[in-house]
Scaffold this motif. Structure first.
Motif, PDB file in Angstrom:
ATOM      1  N   ILE A 132       0.853  -1.191   0.000  1.00  0.00           N
ATOM      2  CA  ILE A 132       0.000   0.000   0.000  1.00  0.00           C
ATOM      3  C   ILE A 132       0.888   1.240   0.000  1.00  0.00           C
ATOM      4  N   CYS A 133       0.673   2.128  -0.972  1.00  0.00           N
ATOM      5  CA  CYS A 133       1.437   3.377  -1.051  1.00  0.00           C
ATOM      6  C   CYS A 133       0.515   4.550  -0.723  1.00  0.00           C
ATOM      7  N   ILE A 134       0.924   5.355   0.254  1.00  0.00           N
ATOM      8  CA  ILE A 134       0.159   6.546   0.645  1.00  0.00           C
ATOM      9  C   ILE A 134       0.973   7.777   0.262  1.00  0.00           C
ATOM     10  N   ASN A 135       0.417   8.598  -0.619  1.00  0.00           N
ATOM     11  CA  ASN A 135       1.099   9.804  -1.091  1.00  0.00           C
ATOM     12  C   ASN A 135       0.457  11.042  -0.464  1.00  0.00           C
ATOM     13  N   LEU A 136       1.205  11.701   0.409  1.00  0.00           N
ATOM     14  CA  LEU A 136       0.727  12.909   1.082  1.00  0.00           C
ATOM     15  C   LEU A 136       1.261  14.101   0.295  1.00  0.00           C
ATOM     16  N   LEU A 137       0.393  14.763  -0.457  1.00  0.00           N
ATOM     17  CA  LEU A 137       0.817  15.754  -1.449  1.00  0.00           C
ATOM     18  C   LEU A 137       0.332  17.170  -1.121  1.00  0.00           C
ATOM     19  N   LYS A 138       1.233  18.132  -1.314  1.00  0.00           N
ATOM     20  CA  LYS A 138       0.871  19.534  -1.082  1.00  0.00           C
ATOM     21  C   LYS A 138       0.417  20.200  -2.384  1.00  0.00           C
ATOM     22  N   PHE A 139       0.187  19.408  -3.413  1.00  0.00           N
ATOM     23  CA  PHE A 139      -0.271  19.911  -4.701  1.00  0.00           C
ATOM     24  C   PHE A 139      -1.325  18.956  -5.245  1.00  0.00           C
ATOM     25  N   ASN A 140      -2.019  19.360  -6.301  1.00  0.00           N
ATOM     26  CA  ASN A 140      -3.061  18.526  -6.899  1.00  0.00           C
ATOM     27  C   ASN A 140      -2.524  17.810  -8.133  1.00  0.00           C
ATOM     28  N   ILE A 141      -2.842  16.537  -8.268  1.00  0.00           N
ATOM     29  CA  ILE A 141      -2.474  15.807  -9.487  1.00  0.00           C
ATOM     30  C   ILE A 141      -3.706  15.449 -10.309  1.00  0.00           C
ATOM     31  N   PHE A 142      -4.886  15.529  -9.706  1.00  0.00           N
ATOM     32  CA  PHE A 142      -6.137  15.261 -10.420  1.00  0.00           C
ATOM     33  C   PHE A 142      -6.900  16.582 -10.550  1.00  0.00           C
ATOM     34  N   GLU A 143      -6.830  17.190 -11.734  1.00  0.00           N
ATOM     35  CA  GLU A 143      -7.432  18.514 -11.940  1.00  0.00           C
ATOM     36  C   GLU A 143      -8.876  18.447 -12.412  1.00  0.00           C
ATOM     37  N   ASN A 144      -9.344  17.240 -12.740  1.00  0.00           N
ATOM     38  CA  ASN A 144     -10.722  17.072 -13.200  1.00  0.00           C
ATOM     39  C   ASN A 144     -11.701  17.565 -12.141  1.00  0.00           C
ATOM     40  N   ASP A 145     -12.718  18.329 -12.572  1.00  0.00           N
ATOM     41  CA  ASP A 145     -13.698  18.886 -11.637  1.00  0.00           C
ATOM     42  C   ASP A 145     -14.441  17.818 -10.847  1.00  0.00           C
ATOM     43  N   SER A 146     -14.546  16.625 -11.426  1.00  0.00           N
ATOM     44  CA  SER A 146     -15.275  15.551 -10.744  1.00  0.00           C
ATOM     45  C   SER A 146     -14.435  14.916  -9.627  1.00  0.00           C
ATOM     46  N   LYS A 147     -13.148  15.224  -9.592  1.00  0.00           N
ATOM     47  CA  LYS A 147     -12.258  14.641  -8.577  1.00  0.00           C
ATOM     48  C   LYS A 147     -11.861  15.720  -7.564  1.00  0.00           C
ATOM     49  N   GLN A 148     -12.796  16.121  -6.733  1.00  0.00           N
ATOM     50  CA  GLN A 148     -12.542  17.163  -5.741  1.00  0.00           C
ATOM     51  C   GLN A 148     -12.378  16.617  -4.329  1.00  0.00           C
ATOM     52  N   LEU A 168      -3.586  -6.754  -3.834  1.00  0.00           N
ATOM     53  CA  LEU A 168      -2.128  -6.643  -3.805  1.00  0.00           C
ATOM     54  C   LEU A 168      -1.604  -5.244  -4.109  1.00  0.00           C
ATOM     55  N   LEU A 169      -2.385  -4.436  -4.823  1.00  0.00           N
ATOM     56  CA  LEU A 169      -1.971  -3.059  -5.124  1.00  0.00           C
ATOM     57  C   LEU A 169      -3.012  -2.085  -4.614  1.00  0.00           C
ATOM     58  N   GLU A 170      -2.553  -1.096  -3.855  1.00  0.00           N
ATOM     59  CA  GLU A 170      -3.468  -0.074  -3.320  1.00  0.00           C
ATOM     60  C   GLU A 170      -2.687   1.235  -3.203  1.00  0.00           C
ATOM     61  N   LEU A 171      -3.162   2.259  -3.909  1.00  0.00           N
ATOM     62  CA  LEU A 171      -2.511   3.576  -3.878  1.00  0.00           C
ATOM     63  C   LEU A 171      -3.475   4.613  -3.318  1.00  0.00           C
ATOM     64  N   HIS A 172      -2.980   5.432  -2.408  1.00  0.00           N
ATOM     65  CA  HIS A 172      -3.787   6.509  -1.830  1.00  0.00           C
ATOM     66  C   HIS A 172      -3.112   7.845  -2.137  1.00  0.00           C
ATOM     67  N   PHE A 173      -3.902   8.790  -2.648  1.00  0.00           N
ATOM     68  CA  PHE A 173      -3.399  10.122  -2.946  1.00  0.00           C
ATOM     69  C   PHE A 173      -4.154  11.129  -2.069  1.00  0.00           C
ATOM     70  N   LEU A 174      -3.436  11.781  -1.187  1.00  0.00           N
ATOM     71  CA  LEU A 174      -4.033  12.768  -0.285  1.00  0.00           C
ATOM     72  C   LEU A 174      -3.610  14.161  -0.755  1.00  0.00           C
ATOM     73  N   GLU A 175      -4.511  14.851  -1.447  1.00  0.00           N
ATOM     74  CA  GLU A 175      -4.222  16.176  -2.000  1.00  0.00           C
ATOM     75  C   GLU A 175      -4.666  17.245  -0.997  1.00  0.00           C
ATOM     76  N   LEU A 176      -3.705  17.768  -0.261  1.00  0.00           N
ATOM     77  CA  LEU A 176      -4.007  18.658   0.857  1.00  0.00           C
ATOM     78  C   LEU A 176      -4.656  19.975   0.423  1.00  0.00           C
ATOM     79  N   GLN A 177      -4.366  20.428  -0.792  1.00  0.00           N
ATOM     80  CA  GLN A 177      -4.958  21.687  -1.268  1.00  0.00           C
ATOM     81  C   GLN A 177      -6.480  21.575  -1.390  1.00  0.00           C
ATOM     82  N   LYS A 178      -6.968  20.354  -1.622  1.00  0.00           N
ATOM     83  CA  LYS A 178      -8.412  20.153  -1.807  1.00  0.00           C
ATOM     84  C   LYS A 178      -9.169  20.018  -0.485  1.00  0.00           C
ATOM     85  N   PHE A 179      -8.429  19.910   0.614  1.00  0.00           N
ATOM     86  CA  PHE A 179      -9.111  19.721   1.897  1.00  0.00           C
ATOM     87  C   PHE A 179      -9.882  20.984   2.276  1.00  0.00           C
ATOM     88  N   LYS A 180     -11.156  20.791   2.628  1.00  0.00           N
ATOM     89  CA  LYS A 180     -12.003  21.910   3.051  1.00  0.00           C
ATOM     90  C   LYS A 180     -12.399  21.705   4.511  1.00  0.00           C
TER      91      LYS A 180
END
Length: 310
Positions: A132-148, A168-180
């Motif tokens: 399991i990979c957890i990515n704690l990001l200070k930027f956005n990688i998913f710019e699509n409006d449906s992925k907020q 066997l594969l699990e990826l988590h993307f935490l986009e901190l800019q999107k947190f409200k």
């Protein structure tokens, strides 16, 4: 230490800390220190991975965070935090503040290194455990409006019914800019951790969170981090590296834009020249050579322009 304190970049960083009231929790040096406290890491993982009841994480083992290349041409991947659960599952936590377009590929590369490294010689594929990979990001990688949603989870799924075909594969993307933000009392455990890392909490909201044993400890660690000289130096060095990286990327972008403008002007001039050549050939019955000569085109460009005229 004196060298760092006299550096103009460190003065800028210290001024930002003073203005905000605390250090950045996404700084690599700090994140590693924070997650070196096992109780904090376990709480964070249970919240983000939504582990409950029989699936709850109760213990883990820290593992080597440097994956060595088997061949000289392979990249060397360095993981921020890597641990193994009692179940055998491996978890990698990456903290990143500078936007990198190839981040998903990088995450998959780290996953692959951990996954292939979990099978010892002589073992069968049945022995492979989830990574399991957890990515704690200070930027956005998913710019699509449906992925907020600030928390995006990716797995290998059947495209027909969207159901995972393997754990066997699990990826988590935490986009901190999107947190409200919302009221602390209305936040889930995972949202409280996102609030902590986002740096968007007010002093009053942090005071309310400090009533929580684990989150209160995390806030205390952040507030006292810079009092240790080694932490102080590591934090400033990392922040200065980030400033240098952003400055370099900005310079490359500006150079690319300048080159693009110059190439655009050159292309525009060439198109105008070809139009003028065509006009002379059609209206004045000039040969190609006569038209090129009339427009005083340097002879080293003739063959190239002839090819484009055809």
């Amino acid at each position: 230490m004196k060298r760092i304190n006299n550096d103009i970049r460190s003065q800028r960083i210290l001024s930002e800390i003073e203005a905000v009231g605390h250090i950045s929790t996404t700084n690599d040096a700090f994140a590693k220190k924070l997650f070196s406290h096992k109780d904090i890491l376990i709480d964070f993982l249970n919240a983000i991975l939504q582990r409950e009841s029989d699936n709850l994480i109760t213990d883990l083992t820290y593992t080597d965070t440097e994956q060595h290349a088997e061949y000289s041409y392979e990249k060397i991947s360095r993981l921020d935090i890597c641990c193994t659960l009692v179940s055998g599952e491996k978890i990698d936590i990456e903290v990143q503040v500078a936007n990198e377009p190839s981040w998903i590929g990088r995450s998959l590369f780290y996953w692959a290194k951990l996954y292939t490294g979990s099978l010892l010689k002589g073992e069968t594929y049945d022995g492979l455990k989830p990574v399991i990979c957890i990515n704690l990001l200070k930027f956005n990688i998913f710019e699509n409006d449906s992925k907020q949603n600030p928390h995006c989870t990716a797995k290998i799924c059947n495209m027909d019914d969207r159901e995972p075909i393997t754990p066997l594969l699990e990826l988590h993307f935490l986009e901190l800019q999107k947190f409200k933000k919302k009221k602390i009392s209305e936040m889930s455990r995972a949202e409280k951790w996102l609030a902590y890392f986002s740096g968007k909490l007010t002093r009053g909201e942090e005071d309310a969170m400090q009533r929580d044993l684990i989150l209160g400890k995390a806030i205390d660690i952040r507030n006292s981090f810079m009092k240790d000289p080694e932490n102080y130096e590591a934090y400033l060095n990392r922040e200065m590296e980030i400033l240098d990286y952003k400055s370099m990327m900005k310079h490359k972008l500006e150079e690319g834009e300048k080159k693009g403008r110059e190439e655009g002007r050159e292309e525009g001039r060439e198109e105008m020249l070809i139009d003028n050549l065509s006009n002379l050939i059609k209206t004045q019955s000039f040969t190609v050579e006569q038209a090129l000569s009339a427009l005083q085109v340097p002879k080293e460009q003739w063959e190239s322009l002839k090819a484009k005229l055809k």
